[in-house]
Design an enzyme around this catalytic site. Sequence first.
Site, PDB file in Angstrom:
ATOM      1  N   ASP A 135     -43.035   0.384 -37.586  1.00 28.75           N
ATOM      2  CA  ASP A 135     -41.882   1.076 -38.167  1.00 28.75           C
ATOM      3  C   ASP A 135     -41.082   0.137 -39.070  1.00 28.75           C
ATOM      4  O   ASP A 135     -41.006  -1.068 -38.824  1.00 28.75           O
ATOM      5  CB  ASP A 135     -40.982   1.587 -37.038  1.00 28.75           C
TER       6      ASP A 135
ATOM      7  N   GLU B 217     -45.472   1.657 -42.131  1.00 24.54           N
ATOM      8  CA  GLU B 217     -44.529   2.616 -42.697  1.00 24.54           C
ATOM      9  C   GLU B 217     -43.782   1.901 -43.818  1.00 24.54           C
ATOM     10  O   GLU B 217     -42.791   1.214 -43.589  1.00 24.54           O
ATOM     11  CB  GLU B 217     -43.540   3.113 -41.634  1.00 24.54           C
TER      12      GLU B 217
ATOM     13  N   ARG C 146     -43.213 -16.188 -31.034  1.00 22.88           N
ATOM     14  CA  ARG C 146     -43.874 -16.075 -29.721  1.00 22.88           C
ATOM     15  C   ARG C 146     -43.528 -14.727 -29.067  1.00 22.88           C
ATOM     16  O   ARG C 146     -44.390 -14.034 -28.533  1.00 22.88           O
ATOM     17  CB  ARG C 146     -43.431 -17.217 -28.804  1.00 22.88           C
TER      18      ARG C 146
ATOM     19  N   PRO D 244     -31.274 -20.928 -26.166  1.00 27.97           N
ATOM     20  CA  PRO D 244     -30.861 -22.209 -26.760  1.00 27.97           C
ATOM     21  C   PRO D 244     -29.352 -22.394 -26.856  1.00 27.97           C
ATOM     22  O   PRO D 244     -28.877 -23.531 -26.906  1.00 27.97           O
ATOM     23  CB  PRO D 244     -31.505 -22.161 -28.153  1.00 27.97           C
TER      24      PRO D 244
END
Length: 702
Positions: free
Chosen positions: A357, A412, A336, A93
């Site tokens: 993680d 986690e 997305r 963009p």
Amino acid sequence: MAASATPAARAPDSEAALAAALADVPELARLLEVDPYLKPFAVDFQRRYKQFCQSLSNIGENEGGIDKFSRGYESFGVHRCADGGLYCKEWAPGAEGVFLTGDFNGWNPFSHPYKKLDFGKWELYIPPKQDRSVPVPHGSKLKVVIASKSGEILYRISPWAKYVTREGGNVNYDWIHWDPEHSYKFKHSRPKKPRSLRIYESHVGISSHEGKVASYKHFTCNVLPRIKDLGYNCIQLMAIMEHAYYASFGYQITSFFAASSRYGTPEELKELVDTAHSMGIVVLLDVVHSHASKNSEDGLNMFDGTDSCYFHSGPKGTHDLWDSRLFAYSSWEVLRFLLSNIRWWLEEYGFDGFRFDGVTSMLYHHHGIGQGFSGDYNEYFGLQVDEDALIYLMLANHLVHTLYPDSITIAEDVSGMPALCSPISQGGVGFDYRLAMAIPDKWIQLLKEFKDEDWNMGNIVFTLTNRRYLEKCIAYAESHDQALVGDKTLAFWLMDAEMYTNMSVLTPFTPVIDRGIQLHKMIRLITHGLGGEGYLNFMGNEFGHPEWLDFPRKGNNESYHYARRQFHLTDDDLLRYKFLNNFDRDMNRLEERCGWLSAPQAYVSEKHEGNKVITFERAGLVFIFNFHPSKSYTDYRVGTALPGKFKIVLDSDAAEYGGHQRLDHNTDFFSEAFEHNGRPHSLLVYIPSRVALILQNVDLPN
């Protein structure tokens, strides 16, 4: 950590507000029934759930549903068309112009411009050659050229690149167009979701004893059979998503859709996963969506010439401790990208789920930095929570479990966020498991700060059992974190320098090695039996791998000496490592047979401070631990719920485990109707010092 609160911690909302929340969130009543202290926060669960539903609805209205939305990799990046041409698409963009260059056009930066579309997207079609062959052959190099608003010409790797590699002494990675004529075809179906999860946390690159980066092929041929033999039914693969800096342990991702090329090709990783499936082993990917590398030449950072694009602009977009970029989870195209990334690893490589993680960093605007997390429920709600990130995690879990209901997700999280592992329909985030991160810290603390005779049995039991009801935990005595340079593995804390000199069976047991071997087994078994609904071990730690883990870097002269796993040590009959390996194998195989991880939480009948004895029952088994360094007990009374005859089914003191063979396995133990420690029956057992036992009632059908 199990959180705590009092109803007065926050003024309860009106009955009408609670009723509205219960009406909006289908199964919120079940969550509040399990934990009534969450009632004052019902409106928070309502808001999160409605925001999740709104996000799904928006995706449906604008993209045709999450199924289509999560297939971004089918159009973004570079793709061969049916006519032999190439379709290319990017989201940039902040760019003034976008071009494709590479080997195919002699690296002319401007000969192939993209056409600007709405919403910052750009596309390009390159027709096939006159002979109908593809204009960009498999294996050729490419770059996206960005003309920035400031007038700079920037050479970038597509965020959707499927394969990147570094040649020779080059600093940066090259984007390689990966489009093989014959891609790997999976031969084996996915295994069913295991009843009990026993995870072998693995890193392909360090899986050889040689001082080099090991390959996918090496892992498939040499390590998978060991994992199967040890009785693990799940592999958690670290450092697969491409990362430019090897020493980051795979946590500074540069190319999210690329499997790391330092171990081999994408097809070889697919073969690894497929071979694991043939052994009945599920494979999880250690996915890093909490942050991204700051690299711009070969990473996502500054892709379109701005500091935003995929990330928050300014200070909000940088993690101060990790020196990395933070995703803007509310951005449509970032959603997305990340959801498509989740689907890519499931569909393209056949992974069976994920260990997410850095979830704590995602959940809070403060990223957990400087936070103690006392357990006060107010810490988990309010303005400090990044609800955009939380909604993304709900969407990711929804996608994973919709596509593959047997898939597994693990969080986690060190904060203890309530309902993280509760179903989305209850207002939860939808993870299957969370890591029990307090357990390894407790073992290290005991070994560093306390004499054996000062270990607090009650505190050990509290740490191992302190988890939220109906939110499943993965217990572990140590993971890769404890193996890294600057820390020590449990084996090294226990035995240290004597591991270099006294691990031969030809030498007598020294007090240090004897203590180390016995406690290593006991710590693992009590963690396995009491600590959670799943178990995790980092590769090599099962046999007490000596030394620490350190990747090649400037500080160690780029040495691979500590970036390897010396599995051959367990194969040497003259070394004591085999004893720990045997115990780990038989512990896992017994769990497979008896299923204590999938059984309800254990009933702890004794935690005796003076005797240093802990006893508990789970899955119809009696677990007995004597942590006393010197005292053995004859005719020690142990409570049990079951009448009948018991036999020893696991004994850490057995010869094959490096024990002192002080117990006769032919002995039958009979329980009598003599109440003890709150149990209706009890039996008398000889318990040697520093021994762990499991007794099974042989009168019961298996």
